[in-house]
Design a protein around this motif. Structure first.
Motif, PDB file in Angstrom:
ATOM      1  N   ILE A  73      12.912   2.789  54.046  1.00  0.00           N
ATOM      2  CA  ILE A  73      11.864   3.218  53.109  1.00  0.00           C
ATOM      3  C   ILE A  73      12.468   3.483  51.732  1.00  0.00           C
ATOM      4  CG2 ILE A  73      10.203   5.052  52.602  1.00  0.00           C
ATOM      5  CD1 ILE A  73       9.342   3.200  54.847  1.00  0.00           C
ATOM      6  N   PRO A  74      11.870   2.928  50.660  1.00  0.00           N
ATOM      7  CA  PRO A  74      10.748   1.991  50.659  1.00  0.00           C
ATOM      8  C   PRO A  74      11.215   0.559  50.901  1.00  0.00           C
ATOM      9  CG  PRO A  74      11.378   2.470  48.407  1.00  0.00           C
ATOM     10  CD  PRO A  74      12.275   3.297  49.285  1.00  0.00           C
ATOM     11  N   SER A  75      10.353  -0.244  51.513  1.00  0.00           N
ATOM     12  CA  SER A  75      10.685  -1.647  51.716  1.00  0.00           C
ATOM     13  C   SER A  75      10.682  -2.372  50.375  1.00  0.00           C
ATOM     14  CB  SER A  75       9.673  -2.303  52.656  1.00  0.00           C
ATOM     15  OG  SER A  75       8.405  -2.411  52.023  1.00  0.00           O
TER      16      SER A  75
ATOM     17  N   VAL B 206      13.809   4.804  38.598  1.00  0.00           N
ATOM     18  CA  VAL B 206      14.970   4.481  39.424  1.00  0.00           C
ATOM     19  C   VAL B 206      14.567   3.411  40.429  1.00  0.00           C
ATOM     20  CG1 VAL B 206      15.905   6.816  39.208  1.00  0.00           C
ATOM     21  CG2 VAL B 206      14.492   6.239  41.193  1.00  0.00           C
ATOM     22  N   ARG B 207      15.569   2.751  40.995  1.00  0.00           N
ATOM     23  CA  ARG B 207      15.303   1.766  42.042  1.00  0.00           C
ATOM     24  C   ARG B 207      16.194   2.051  43.247  1.00  0.00           C
ATOM     25  NH1 ARG B 207      17.764  -1.825  38.147  1.00  0.00           N
ATOM     26  NH2 ARG B 207      15.717  -2.751  37.791  1.00  0.00           N
ATOM     27  N   PRO B 208      15.727   1.716  44.451  1.00  0.00           N
ATOM     28  CA  PRO B 208      16.545   1.945  45.650  1.00  0.00           C
ATOM     29  C   PRO B 208      17.703   0.964  45.730  1.00  0.00           C
ATOM     30  CG  PRO B 208      14.507   0.813  46.229  1.00  0.00           C
ATOM     31  CD  PRO B 208      14.402   1.150  44.772  1.00  0.00           C
ATOM     32  N   VAL B 209      18.802   1.426  46.297  1.00  0.00           N
ATOM     33  CA  VAL B 209      19.986   0.588  46.501  1.00  0.00           C
ATOM     34  C   VAL B 209      20.229   0.481  48.001  1.00  0.00           C
ATOM     35  CG1 VAL B 209      22.457   0.342  46.081  1.00  0.00           C
ATOM     36  CG2 VAL B 209      20.978   1.320  44.307  1.00  0.00           C
ATOM     37  N   ARG B 210      20.365  -0.744  48.498  1.00  0.00           N
ATOM     38  CA  ARG B 210      20.521  -0.973  49.932  1.00  0.00           C
ATOM     39  C   ARG B 210      21.976  -1.281  50.270  1.00  0.00           C
ATOM     40  NH1 ARG B 210      15.423  -1.369  51.944  1.00  0.00           N
ATOM     41  NH2 ARG B 210      13.847  -1.603  50.308  1.00  0.00           N
ATOM     42  N   ASP B 211      22.394  -0.803  51.440  1.00  0.00           N
ATOM     43  CA  ASP B 211      23.757  -1.077  51.875  1.00  0.00           C
ATOM     44  C   ASP B 211      23.796  -2.369  52.685  1.00  0.00           C
ATOM     45  OD1 ASP B 211      22.766  -0.478  54.394  1.00  0.00           O
ATOM     46  OD2 ASP B 211      23.763   1.468  54.538  1.00  0.00           O
ATOM     47  N   SER B 212      24.923  -2.653  53.298  1.00  0.00           N
ATOM     48  CA  SER B 212      25.095  -3.911  54.032  1.00  0.00           C
ATOM     49  C   SER B 212      24.193  -4.006  55.254  1.00  0.00           C
ATOM     50  CB  SER B 212      26.559  -4.065  54.461  1.00  0.00           C
ATOM     51  OG  SER B 212      26.956  -2.967  55.274  1.00  0.00           O
ATOM     52  N   LEU B 213      23.674  -2.873  55.720  1.00  0.00           N
ATOM     53  CA  LEU B 213      22.763  -2.859  56.868  1.00  0.00           C
ATOM     54  C   LEU B 213      21.299  -2.785  56.430  1.00  0.00           C
ATOM     55  CD1 LEU B 213      24.703  -0.396  59.215  1.00  0.00           C
ATOM     56  CD2 LEU B 213      24.702  -2.901  59.269  1.00  0.00           C
ATOM     57  N   ASN B 214      21.059  -3.013  55.139  1.00  0.00           N
ATOM     58  CA  ASN B 214      19.713  -2.991  54.555  1.00  0.00           C
ATOM     59  C   ASN B 214      19.097  -1.596  54.579  1.00  0.00           C
ATOM     60  OD1 ASN B 214      17.660  -4.438  53.187  1.00  0.00           O
ATOM     61  ND2 ASN B 214      16.410  -4.457  55.040  1.00  0.00           N
ATOM     62  N   ARG B 215      19.925  -0.570  54.634  1.00  0.00           N
ATOM     63  CA  ARG B 215      19.430   0.804  54.582  1.00  0.00           C
ATOM     64  C   ARG B 215      19.415   1.288  53.135  1.00  0.00           C
ATOM     65  NH1 ARG B 215      23.441   4.034  58.315  1.00  0.00           N
ATOM     66  NH2 ARG B 215      24.780   3.113  56.715  1.00  0.00           N
ATOM     67  N   VAL B 216      18.369   2.029  52.790  1.00  0.00           N
ATOM     68  CA  VAL B 216      18.290   2.618  51.450  1.00  0.00           C
ATOM     69  C   VAL B 216      19.002   3.966  51.503  1.00  0.00           C
ATOM     70  CG1 VAL B 216      16.786   3.405  49.595  1.00  0.00           C
ATOM     71  CG2 VAL B 216      16.083   1.485  51.031  1.00  0.00           C
ATOM     72  N   THR B 217      20.180   4.016  50.946  1.00  0.00           N
ATOM     73  CA  THR B 217      20.973   5.246  50.986  1.00  0.00           C
ATOM     74  C   THR B 217      21.289   5.789  49.597  1.00  0.00           C
ATOM     75  OG1 THR B 217      22.983   3.901  51.108  1.00  0.00           O
ATOM     76  CG2 THR B 217      22.032   4.662  53.195  1.00  0.00           C
TER      77      THR B 217
ATOM     78  N   LEU C 231      14.667  11.257  47.631  1.00  0.00           N
ATOM     79  CA  LEU C 231      13.822  11.659  46.510  1.00  0.00           C
ATOM     80  C   LEU C 231      14.508  12.739  45.677  1.00  0.00           C
ATOM     81  CD1 LEU C 231      10.383  11.766  48.356  1.00  0.00           C
ATOM     82  CD2 LEU C 231      10.979  10.206  46.499  1.00  0.00           C
ATOM     83  N   ASP C 232      15.108  13.703  46.356  1.00  0.00           N
ATOM     84  CA  ASP C 232      15.842  14.753  45.644  1.00  0.00           C
ATOM     85  C   ASP C 232      17.032  14.162  44.887  1.00  0.00           C
ATOM     86  OD1 ASP C 232      16.562  17.691  45.205  1.00  0.00           O
ATOM     87  OD2 ASP C 232      18.363  16.947  46.216  1.00  0.00           O
ATOM     88  N   LYS C 233      17.704  13.203  45.503  1.00  0.00           N
ATOM     89  CA  LYS C 233      18.840  12.546  44.846  1.00  0.00           C
ATOM     90  C   LYS C 233      18.383  11.812  43.585  1.00  0.00           C
ATOM     91  CE  LYS C 233      21.990  10.710  47.445  1.00  0.00           C
ATOM     92  NZ  LYS C 233      22.762   9.808  48.363  1.00  0.00           N
ATOM     93  N   ALA C 234      17.214  11.176  43.657  1.00  0.00           N
ATOM     94  CA  ALA C 234      16.678  10.468  42.494  1.00  0.00           C
ATOM     95  C   ALA C 234      16.389  11.439  41.357  1.00  0.00           C
ATOM     96  CB  ALA C 234      15.411   9.714  42.887  1.00  0.00           C
ATOM     97  N   VAL C 235      15.807  12.585  41.692  1.00  0.00           N
ATOM     98  CA  VAL C 235      15.503  13.594  40.676  1.00  0.00           C
ATOM     99  C   VAL C 235      16.784  14.079  40.008  1.00  0.00           C
ATOM    100  CG1 VAL C 235      14.657  15.946  40.345  1.00  0.00           C
ATOM    101  CG2 VAL C 235      13.345  14.334  41.737  1.00  0.00           C
TER     102      VAL C 235
END
Length: 582
Positions: free
Chosen positions: A197-199, A254-265, A301-305
């Motif tokens: 999340i989010p896709s 901001v935009r999500p960043v995905r790791d090698s397993l496609n997880r948003v971390t 969300l807190d990290k984004a803030v």
């Protein structure tokens, strides 16, 4: 829509008013509404199936290689893209007629499909819209599969299997228009992996909706909102794969960043040169279910803030950083306190109880509702500057400070099936936080809702949405006659809609007088209708009349004196009936 008293309209202004009225009528006509309650174990009726299939066919289905039917019709008629047609139709009468032509052809094709099958519908579009068979056949192949699934209902069988402790096939949970893969019903609904999340698709869709939200506020106020309060629910983000979360990201920039397993971390800042607008200060209130199901997302969300608050950017382009620095400087408080923006209930608690206070009429002062909301939701979540988890730290002062700067409140509507007067949770959350903002900022915020499943990511004000819901459902014979087929429960559903509409008066003063007058004339002053209601469910009929009288008593409805007299007389008659006096 109303003009100033005594002011005559020019011909152009009159034509524009008529065009606006026509758009509203079309919007009501095309609204997908239930024509009754869902009966467990019973498949969808033919009429409702036609409406569903028309809506499903109105969107691209890239996973099935299917294009939206309105797009195919519009393009093959030489009218350009359907999205462009929707936008230009608000300004040009000829484009309105062209849009109507497209919509009528789509409806006719769906009708022919249900009557005679795919071949008949394909042939119709080939004759009337010049659409090649290879383009339209995939649409109806998909609709044929969905139609068969709508005719099937495995709910009773699945319940019996569950009671025997047998395996129940899993299936996704979503709105049927958004994801037809939820069919057939009777499966074990599963959620989503919170780390996805989010896709990617949700983030892409959210850009248009967040952009439209800011454009709407900019058009009405001449500048961007410096702070927005956002409501996030768990089930909604399951169904949309995190579209509400993605909207918060876009507002923050901001935009999500995905790791090698496609997880948003992780998240990364979108450069201001790319964003082309200021970053908005976003105050997020998440439901208890969201907090429990999406704990990694809460941290994200807190990290984004925190990321946005630490960016070295001009204060006029980063409202969040500006507010945090002001609070740290003025209050001599810690950065961790000033940056708190993700709030929910205390661990193990759920809801705001604003809905119960409203429906039980247990408040005297307006600020009581906003104060209750904050009392229930003032617990901060995330991590502090040392990386330690913050899991439900009471932060009432911090929430009060954050809400005091809010200029707009907003919630995403993710489904065609449930609107803001269908359940009390919408006014509980969006209404509750709006009242809390009004009390703390000393001014009523602009209140918006989005229709994320509409073709154009439409943003409506709360008042516009209440009017639309009232016209399309509460005061629509198609809706209330469908409810009355269910007898006792149907009357209770009608009363619930009226009470939920009243909830928007209590929390946001967003209900026009004509809506309450329409309810009174439709359900109470019509003798035949009143007799049906009091025969089927006198308790709900009495509650409905009582709610109308309360709306007047609290100053939400300026009702005619004679009308009020009739309502009081009918209320007394219903009370006598309930007590066995009549």
């Amino acid at each position: 829509m109303s003009s100033q008293p005594g002011k005559s309209l020019t011909e152009a202004e009159r034509d524009q008013r008529v065009l606006e009225l026509f758009h509203q009528l079309i919007e009501v006509e095309q609204r997908l509404i239930p024509t009754g309650l869902h009966v467990f174990g019973r498949p969808t009726e033919v009429g409702e199936r036609a409406d569903m299939l028309r809506m499903i066919a109105s969107f691209d289905r890239p996973e099935a290689g299917v294009r939206a039917l309105p797009d195919l019709v519009s393009e093959n008629l030489g009218l350009g893209s359907y999205d462009a047609l929707l936008k230009s139709a608000s300004l040009n009468q000829s484009r309105v007629l062209e849009r109507e032509q497209v919509n009528n052809l789509v409806s006719a094709a769906i009708h022919e499909f249900l009557q005679g099958g795919s071949e008949v519908a394909v042939s119709l579009l080939e004759r009337t819209s010049n659409i090649n068979r290879q383009d339209s056949m995939p649409v109806f192949a998909l609709l044929e599969q969905i139609s068969k699934q709508l005719e099937t209902n495995n709910e009773v069988e699945a319940l019996l299997r569950a009671l025997r402790g047998e395996f129940i096939e899993p299936g996704p949970g979503a709105d049927i228009v958004q994801n037809p893969a939820i069919l057939p019903t009777g499966r074990n609904t599963h959620a989503v992996n919170p780390y996805t999340i989010p896709s990617t698709m949700a983030f892409d869709r959210a850009e248009a909706v967040a952009g439209n939200l800011l454009k709407r506020y900019l058009a009405e106020n001449g500048r961007y909102p410096r702070a927005i309060a956002l409501v996030l629910w768990g089930l909604d983000n399951i169904k949309t794969q995190g579209e509400g979360v993605a909207q918060a990201f876009w507002l923050l920039g901001v935009r999500p960043v995905r790791d090698s397993l496609n997880r948003v971390t992780e998240v990364e800042a979108i450069p201001l040169e790319e964003l082309k607008r200021p970053r908005i200060d976003v105050v997020m209130t998440v439901s208890g279910i969201f907090r429990d199901l999406f704990s990694p997302t809460v941290l994200l969300l807190d990290k984004a803030v925190r990321l946005v608050a630490r960016l070295d950017e001009p204060p006029e382009m980063n409202y969040l950083r500006r507010h945090v620095l002001e609070q740290v400087g003025n209050d001599v408080c810690r950065f961790d306190d000033a940056v708190a923006r993700v709030f929910s209930n205390a661990p193990g608690n759920y809801g705001t109880n604003v809905n119960f206070m409203v429906t039980d009429s247990q408040w005297e002062r307006d600020e009581t509702l906003g104060d209750l909301f904050v009392t229930r939701k003032c617990f901060a979540y995330g991590r502090d500057s040392q990386g330690c988890a913050v899991e439900g730290r009471e932060a009432r002062a911090e929430m009060d400070q954050a809400l005091g700067r809010v200029e707009a409140t907003y919630q995403n509507i993710d489904t065609f099936e449930i609107g803001i007067t269908d359940v009390d949770h919408y006014f509980e959350y969006l209404g509750g936080i709006s009242k809390a903002v009004e009390t703390r900022a000393q001014v009523r915020p602009s209140i918006y809702l989005s229709d994320s499943l509409s073709r154009d990511g439409r943003i409506r004000s709360l008042e516009e949405t209440v009017r639309l819901e009232s016209r399309a459902k509460t005061l629509n014979p198609k809706w209330y006659e469908g409810m009355l087929k269910h007898g006792f429960r149907g009357v209770a559903e009608i009363e619930s809609h009226v009470s939920n509409t009243f909830g928007w008066s209590a929390t946001a003063d967003a209900v026009d007088d004509w809506i309450y007058t329409g309810v009174a004339e439709t359900f109470v002053l019509d003798e035949a209708m009143l007799e049906r209601l009091r025969t089927l469910n006198p308790h709900s009929a009495h509650s409905l009349v009582g709610r109308l009288l309360e709306a007047h008593g609290r100053g939400y409805w300026d009702a005619d004196v004679n009308l009020l007299g009739k309502l009081r007389e009918i209320s007394g008659s219903l009370e006598d009936q309930l007590e066995g006096v009549a």
